[in-house]
Design a protein around this motif. Structure first.
Motif, PDB file in Angstrom:
ATOM      1  N   LYS A  75      51.523  34.348  28.039  1.00 38.80           N
ATOM      2  CA  LYS A  75      52.591  33.429  27.937  1.00 38.80           C
ATOM      3  C   LYS A  75      53.436  33.946  29.179  1.00 38.80           C
ATOM      4  N   TYR A  76      54.151  32.818  30.048  1.00 38.42           N
ATOM      5  CA  TYR A  76      54.942  33.356  31.174  1.00 38.42           C
ATOM      6  C   TYR A  76      56.236  32.814  31.076  1.00 38.42           C
ATOM      7  N   HIS A  77      57.187  33.524  31.601  1.00 44.12           N
ATOM      8  CA  HIS A  77      58.599  32.946  31.458  1.00 44.12           C
ATOM      9  C   HIS A  77      59.040  32.396  30.243  1.00 44.12           C
ATOM     10  N   GLY A  78      58.547  32.984  29.183  1.00 43.95           N
ATOM     11  CA  GLY A  78      59.002  32.709  27.901  1.00 43.95           C
ATOM     12  C   GLY A  78      58.340  31.586  27.174  1.00 43.95           C
ATOM     13  N   ASP A  79      57.757  30.764  28.001  1.00 43.69           N
ATOM     14  CA  ASP A  79      57.301  29.462  27.544  1.00 43.69           C
ATOM     15  C   ASP A  79      55.828  29.486  26.751  1.00 43.69           C
ATOM     16  N   SER A  80      55.074  28.390  26.373  1.00 44.30           N
ATOM     17  CA  SER A  80      54.081  28.539  25.570  1.00 44.30           C
ATOM     18  C   SER A  80      52.716  28.321  26.203  1.00 44.30           C
ATOM     19  N   ARG A  81      52.766  28.440  27.572  1.00 39.68           N
ATOM     20  CA  ARG A  81      51.623  28.148  28.444  1.00 39.68           C
ATOM     21  C   ARG A  81      50.831  29.439  28.350  1.00 39.68           C
ATOM     22  N   ASP A  82      49.821  29.535  27.607  1.00 38.94           N
ATOM     23  CA  ASP A  82      49.007  30.684  27.732  1.00 38.94           C
ATOM     24  C   ASP A  82      47.522  30.067  28.342  1.00 38.94           C
ATOM     25  N   TRP A  83      47.675  29.053  28.949  1.00 39.05           N
ATOM     26  CA  TRP A  83      46.422  28.533  29.791  1.00 39.05           C
ATOM     27  C   TRP A  83      46.572  28.388  31.116  1.00 39.05           C
ATOM     28  N   VAL A  84      47.474  29.337  31.540  1.00 35.18           N
ATOM     29  CA  VAL A  84      47.654  29.454  32.987  1.00 35.18           C
ATOM     30  C   VAL A  84      47.167  30.597  33.374  1.00 35.18           C
ATOM     31  N   ASN A  85      47.826  31.046  34.655  1.00 39.21           N
ATOM     32  CA  ASN A  85      47.543  32.494  35.408  1.00 39.21           C
ATOM     33  C   ASN A  85      48.608  32.485  36.649  1.00 39.21           C
ATOM     34  N   PRO A  86      49.142  33.528  36.950  1.00 43.61           N
ATOM     35  CA  PRO A  86      50.009  33.595  38.042  1.00 43.61           C
ATOM     36  C   PRO A  86      49.130  33.440  39.488  1.00 43.61           C
ATOM     37  N   ASP A  87      47.901  33.753  39.614  1.00 46.75           N
ATOM     38  CA  ASP A  87      47.351  33.953  40.626  1.00 46.75           C
ATOM     39  C   ASP A  87      45.969  33.107  40.594  1.00 46.75           C
ATOM     40  N   VAL A  88      45.762  32.568  41.821  1.00 43.34           N
ATOM     41  CA  VAL A  88      44.287  32.158  42.222  1.00 43.34           C
ATOM     42  C   VAL A  88      43.380  33.283  42.674  1.00 43.34           C
ATOM     43  N   GLN A  89      42.440  33.363  42.170  1.00 42.60           N
ATOM     44  CA  GLN A  89      41.301  34.302  42.586  1.00 42.60           C
ATOM     45  C   GLN A  89      40.309  33.769  43.424  1.00 42.60           C
ATOM     46  N   PHE A  90      40.069  34.422  44.630  1.00 45.93           N
ATOM     47  CA  PHE A  90      39.042  34.214  45.406  1.00 45.93           C
ATOM     48  C   PHE A  90      37.889  34.755  45.704  1.00 45.93           C
ATOM     49  N   PHE A  91      36.841  34.108  46.202  1.00 45.46           N
ATOM     50  CA  PHE A  91      35.497  34.705  46.213  1.00 45.46           C
ATOM     51  C   PHE A  91      35.047  34.837  47.668  1.00 45.46           C
ATOM     52  N   SER A  92      34.325  35.845  48.155  1.00 38.94           N
ATOM     53  CA  SER A  92      33.442  35.620  49.589  1.00 38.94           C
ATOM     54  C   SER A  92      32.400  34.674  49.379  1.00 38.94           C
ATOM     55  N   SER A  93      31.804  34.386  50.421  1.00 34.34           N
ATOM     56  CA  SER A  93      30.602  33.468  50.563  1.00 34.34           C
ATOM     57  C   SER A  93      29.392  34.186  49.699  1.00 34.34           C
ATOM     58  N   ALA A  94      29.590  35.521  49.739  1.00 29.00           N
ATOM     59  CA  ALA A  94      28.396  36.023  48.879  1.00 29.00           C
ATOM     60  C   ALA A  94      28.713  36.166  47.485  1.00 29.00           C
ATOM     61  N   GLY A  95      30.044  35.677  46.922  1.00 33.41           N
ATOM     62  CA  GLY A  95      30.268  35.798  45.480  1.00 33.41           C
ATOM     63  C   GLY A  95      31.195  36.774  45.004  1.00 33.41           C
ATOM     64  N   ALA A  96      31.510  37.714  45.791  1.00 36.40           N
ATOM     65  CA  ALA A  96      32.063  38.818  45.374  1.00 36.40           C
ATOM     66  C   ALA A  96      33.763  38.625  45.256  1.00 36.40           C
ATOM     67  N   LYS A  97      34.481  39.173  44.480  1.00 38.05           N
ATOM     68  CA  LYS A  97      35.990  38.771  44.238  1.00 38.05           C
ATOM     69  C   LYS A  97      36.837  39.356  45.703  1.00 38.05           C
ATOM     70  N   SER A  98      37.401  38.923  46.022  1.00 38.34           N
ATOM     71  CA  SER A  98      37.822  39.137  47.548  1.00 38.34           C
ATOM     72  C   SER A  98      39.202  39.363  47.598  1.00 38.34           C
ATOM     73  N   PHE A  99      40.081  38.349  47.146  1.00 33.25           N
ATOM     74  CA  PHE A  99      41.746  38.316  47.208  1.00 33.25           C
ATOM     75  C   PHE A  99      42.282  37.603  46.363  1.00 33.25           C
ATOM     76  N   THR A 100      43.693  37.532  46.021  1.00 37.19           N
ATOM     77  CA  THR A 100      44.199  36.549  45.054  1.00 37.19           C
ATOM     78  C   THR A 100      45.479  36.083  45.930  1.00 37.19           C
ATOM     79  N   ARG A 101      45.837  34.892  45.454  1.00 34.57           N
ATOM     80  CA  ARG A 101      47.184  34.378  46.220  1.00 34.57           C
ATOM     81  C   ARG A 101      48.109  33.950  44.813  1.00 34.57           C
ATOM     82  N   GLY A 102      49.419  34.290  45.069  1.00 32.43           N
ATOM     83  CA  GLY A 102      50.454  34.058  43.930  1.00 32.43           C
ATOM     84  C   GLY A 102      51.704  33.823  44.600  1.00 32.43           C
TER      85      GLY A 102
END
Length: 323
Positions: free
Chosen positions: A278-305
């Motif tokens: 849960k972030y910011h003291g609220d009830s949202r445990d279904w979220v994430n502060p980052d978006v995970q990106f993958f390369s065209s080969a399927g490997a984890k590449s970078f995140t954006r937040g």
């Protein structure tokens, strides 16, 4: 296109349903090799925002901020092209509302740019527009799919509820423009419906079910923009590719709690995976502060937040095409 599809499917076969291959977890380059728009449902500020994948996320390219109430906890966004209004944003919110936003005329704050809205209740989680007939379909987790149809395609204000289909755990909806069918995903299944009739006579008929595992709750549906033959779906225990013609289901990722998964024409992909934190003291445990990106080969590449600690619920490619 075919090379990207082979890469996706080969990686999927390597992943398996439970233990993903190491490829998916190996860090590659820290930046995107392609540039494309990413639209996010950011629930802390309750905004739809668009950013570019290739640069750090600071100032969004576009924002829609409807306030709270029935628009609280924005849960879905899709962008579609219309003859009368150009590009529109289709939005849904867990607070109970769905709507069509005139993207060109929308300001940052408020709902004045809405061309139409409704309040189906039942925790709306997804929205889609059926081309040519202009009908709107909403999936609500309370167990229903609602179809709204107009008396004139060019007048969203004439949309009215014409059909409600009982559908356990309805979470995702996407139109397949290759076969002219509307897909829904929910508890244990995804279903492909034919679209019959026009205007207020528009109906979803002849549902064909595809099993995703009885214990799995389907979550999102999205296009693979590198392969028109498949839909990408997320459910409780993984990300899968559904062949639109054969209905074969192939595991792409064996990870739990992925809320959305999208793939660009370059083959790069990205997801939002719930952290359970849960972030910011609220009830949202279904979220994430980052978006995970993958390369065209399927490997984890970078995140954006974002600097303020975003609460991302879904992320989609900013693309008006259905495939």
């Amino acid at each position: 296109m075919e090379m990207n599809r082979r890469t996706l499917i080969k990686s999927a076969l390597a992943v398996g349903a439970v233990t993903p291959a190491a490829l998916w977890f190996g860090e590659q380059s820290a930046e995107a090799s392609a540039s494309y728009g990413v639209a996010v449902c950011e629930q802390y500020r309750n905004q739809i925002q668009i950013y570019n994948s290739a640069t750090a996320w600071s100032k969004p390219q576009w924002v829609w901020a409807p306030g709270g109430g029935g628009w609280s906890n924005l849960s879905d966004v899709k962008f579609r092209s219309t003859a009368s209004f150009g590009e529109v944003a289709l939005v849904a919110a867990s607070g109970g509302n769905i709507g069509i936003v005139d993207k060109a005329s929308s300001g940052t704050q408020g709902t004045g740019s809405l061309l139409w809205h409704a309040s189906p209740g039942g925790n709306p989680h997804a929205i889609e527009r059926i081309p040519d007939v202009g009908a709107i379909v909403a999936a609500c987790t309370g167990g229903a799919v609602h179809v709204y149809a107009p008396t004139a395609v060019s007048r969203p204000s004439t949309l009215a509820l014409v059909q409600t289909i009982s559908y356990a755990g309805a979470h995702g909806v996407w139109y397949d423009d290759v076969h002219g069918r509307l897909w829904v995903i929910g508890q244990g299944r995804a279903t492909s419906y034919a679209v019959s009739g026009t205007y207020r006579a528009t109906r979803l008929t002849g549902g064909v079910d595809v099993s995703i595992g009885a214990s799995n709750l389907g979550h999102s549906l999205d296009a693979s923009y590198s392969d028109r033959d498949i839909l990408l779906a997320t459910h409780t225990t993984g990300v899968v590719a559904i062949d639109k013609a054969t209905h074969k289901v192939t595991t792409v990722h064996g990870n739990h709690a992925v809320k959305s998964f999208s793939q660009d024409v370059s083959g790069e992909s990205f997801w939002v995976q719930a952290t359970g934190v849960k972030y910011h003291g609220d009830s949202r445990d279904w979220v994430n502060p980052d978006v995970q990106f993958f390369s065209s080969a399927g490997a984890k590449s970078f995140t954006r937040g974002l600097s303020y600690g975003a609460e991302f619920y879904k992320a989609r490619l900013h693309n008006v095409n259905f495939h």
